[in-house]
Write an enzyme that holds these catalytic residues in place. Structure first.
Site, PDB file in Angstrom:
ATOM      1  N   GLY A   1      -9.745   6.889 -35.945  1.00 24.78           N
ATOM      2  CA  GLY A   1      -9.405   8.064 -36.754  1.00 24.78           C
ATOM      3  C   GLY A   1     -10.572   8.486 -37.634  1.00 24.78           C
ATOM      4  O   GLY A   1     -10.384   9.026 -38.724  1.00 24.78           O
TER       5      GLY A   1
ATOM      6  N   ASP B   1      -8.348   6.774 -26.929  1.00 26.88           N
ATOM      7  CA  ASP B   1      -6.987   7.024 -27.385  1.00 26.88           C
ATOM      8  C   ASP B   1      -6.404   5.671 -27.834  1.00 26.88           C
ATOM      9  O   ASP B   1      -6.317   4.746 -27.020  1.00 26.88           O
ATOM     10  CB  ASP B   1      -6.213   7.601 -26.186  1.00 26.88           C
ATOM     11  CG  ASP B   1      -4.772   7.900 -26.518  1.00 26.88           C
ATOM     12  OD1 ASP B   1      -4.309   7.529 -27.610  1.00 26.88           O
ATOM     13  OD2 ASP B   1      -4.101   8.495 -25.648  1.00 26.88           O
TER      14      ASP B   1
ATOM     15  N   TYR C   1       7.670   9.071 -40.341  1.00 25.79           N
ATOM     16  CA  TYR C   1       6.373   8.564 -40.822  1.00 25.79           C
ATOM     17  C   TYR C   1       6.597   7.307 -41.669  1.00 25.79           C
ATOM     18  O   TYR C   1       5.938   6.282 -41.472  1.00 25.79           O
ATOM     19  CB  TYR C   1       5.703   9.678 -41.636  1.00 25.79           C
ATOM     20  CG  TYR C   1       4.376   9.319 -42.252  1.00 25.79           C
ATOM     21  CD1 TYR C   1       3.210   9.331 -41.491  1.00 25.79           C
ATOM     22  CD2 TYR C   1       4.279   9.012 -43.605  1.00 25.79           C
ATOM     23  CE1 TYR C   1       1.984   9.025 -42.073  1.00 25.79           C
ATOM     24  CE2 TYR C   1       3.065   8.711 -44.182  1.00 25.79           C
ATOM     25  CZ  TYR C   1       1.920   8.710 -43.418  1.00 25.79           C
ATOM     26  OH  TYR C   1       0.710   8.414 -43.999  1.00 25.79           O
TER      27      TYR C   1
HETATM   28  N1  SER Z   1      -0.256  11.835 -47.780  1.00 26.55           N
HETATM   29  C1  SER Z   1       0.611  11.495 -46.702  1.00 26.55           C
HETATM   30  C2  SER Z   1       1.421  12.639 -46.262  1.00 26.55           C
HETATM   31  O1  SER Z   1       1.598  13.539 -47.045  1.00 26.55           O
HETATM   32  C3  SER Z   1       1.536  10.376 -47.093  1.00 26.55           C
HETATM   33  O2  SER Z   1       0.920   9.150 -46.923  1.00 26.55           O
HETATM   34  O3  SER Z   1       1.916  12.632 -45.190  1.00 26.55           O
END
Ligand code: SER
Length: 325
Positions: free
Chosen positions: A12, A56, A146
């Site tokens: 990344g 990847d 997430y």
């Molecule tokens: N800064 C990130 C986001 O807004 C959170 O870790 O997704």
């Protein structure tokens, strides 16, 4: 860890943290010892001052090939999608954020990779914990994919540490503000966009409410945290899931007012969208006393110094002037 033994890979490396972290690591350990890895984004030309590999992270064969080719022993694993993109495509978020991490851990187990930095996030917390000064040990019940992938990643890190002895170190980053590479698809992105728009058009349409308070940090602090944690003696790294990490907390309105002090005529309109619910599910501040105690974490930048430095850097980058009041 011996400096001379390090061969570092940054996955990344074309992203918000990666671009600057790669340069910082190259300054410290030598450009040839830090391999920048990227996938989709065109790398910033600055990254071309050392080895660069396209692969990847969800493809373990490709990942293994890069690790063996360069004799990598240390990885900063930053390849990820952020929270807002994750809500639009939860399958992709899981694949990159969790399957990608597990691929790396599996490769680490069989190759020479002995130390890994992997960022977790304030997104591991959900709306049902105390949102002010959220403790390290608060329960982890996130309501975004997430956050769910970050919780699973933290547990996986702890598991690979206990079972296979891989020295994985992690912090729960707050929202990150930086002037070099913009973030892409996070809920805290407003705090970067607002600076660009203040300078380009003197106005900004904010996707969060004015009173939305979130924990935030300036990139130089975030980079220092990662490197300091990676260099800490292993005995000091008592937490093997992920450390709460804090710098400052402020609302969208606080940041707008801070910028207005320096940019004449700056106006913000607040039009919350789907990202408001994500922000409302996260802490307003976190208690990072364990990071401060265990490995000596201290932040340097507050809201005033962040605003001053961002405006200074971006006026140069965008080649604009600011007329102060
Ligand atoms: N800064 C990130 C986001 O807004 C959170 O870790 O997704």
């Amino acid at each position: 860890m011996e400096t001379s033994a390090r061969k570092i890979l940054v996955t990344g490396s074309t992203g918000q943290i990666g671009t600057e972290l790669t340069q910082e690591l190259r300054r410290r350990y030598g450009a040839k010892n830090v391999v920048a890895g990227g996938h989709r984004r065109e790398p910033d030309p600055s990254i071309r001052n050392g080895p660069f590999e396209v692969f990847d992270v969800t493809d373990s064969t490709e990942l293994r090939a890069v690790i063996t080719k360069h004799g990598i022993d240390t990885v900063y694993h930053l390849a990820a999608v952020l929270s807002a993109v994750g809500e639009k495509d939860p399958v992709l978020a899981w694949k990159i954020n969790l399957d990608g991490f597990r691929n790396l851990l599996e490769v680490a187990r069989s190759e020479r990779v002995s130390r890994i930095f992997w960022p977790s996030s304030i997104a591991v917390f959900g709306p049902d914990v105390s949102r002010v000064n959220t403790p390290q040990e608060a329960k982890l019940t996130p309501t975004t994919i997430y956050g769910v992938a970050k919780v699973a990643g933290e547990l996986l890190a702890n598991y690979y540490y206990l079972k296979y002895g891989i020295d994985i170190r992690s912090v729960r980053y707050p929202g990150l503000i930086s002037s070099v590479t913009p973030p892409g698809g996070g809920t805290t992105d407003y705090a970067v966009e607002i600076f660009y728009e203040a300078l380009k058009s003197r106005s900004y349409k904010c996707f969060l409410r004015e009173d939305t308070i979130l924990p935030m940090m300036y990139m130089p602090d975030a980079l220092r945290a990662a490197i300091q944690l990676m260099e800490a003696p292993a005995a000091n790294v008592m937490c093997r899931t992920s450390y709460n990490l804090a710098a400052v907390s402020f609302s969208a309105g606080d940041l707008a007012r801070e910028i207005s002090k320096r940019v004449k005529g700056f106006r913000v309109e607040y039009k919350p969208d789907y990202r408001q619910a994500i922000a409302d599910s996260w802490p307003m501040s976190v208690d990072d006393s364990r990071a401060r105690h265990d490995w000596g974490w201290r932040h340097e930048y507050d809201i005033q110094s962040i605003a001053r430095d961002m405006l200074e850097k971006l006026t140069l980058k965008l080649n604009v002037q600011i007329d102060k009041d």
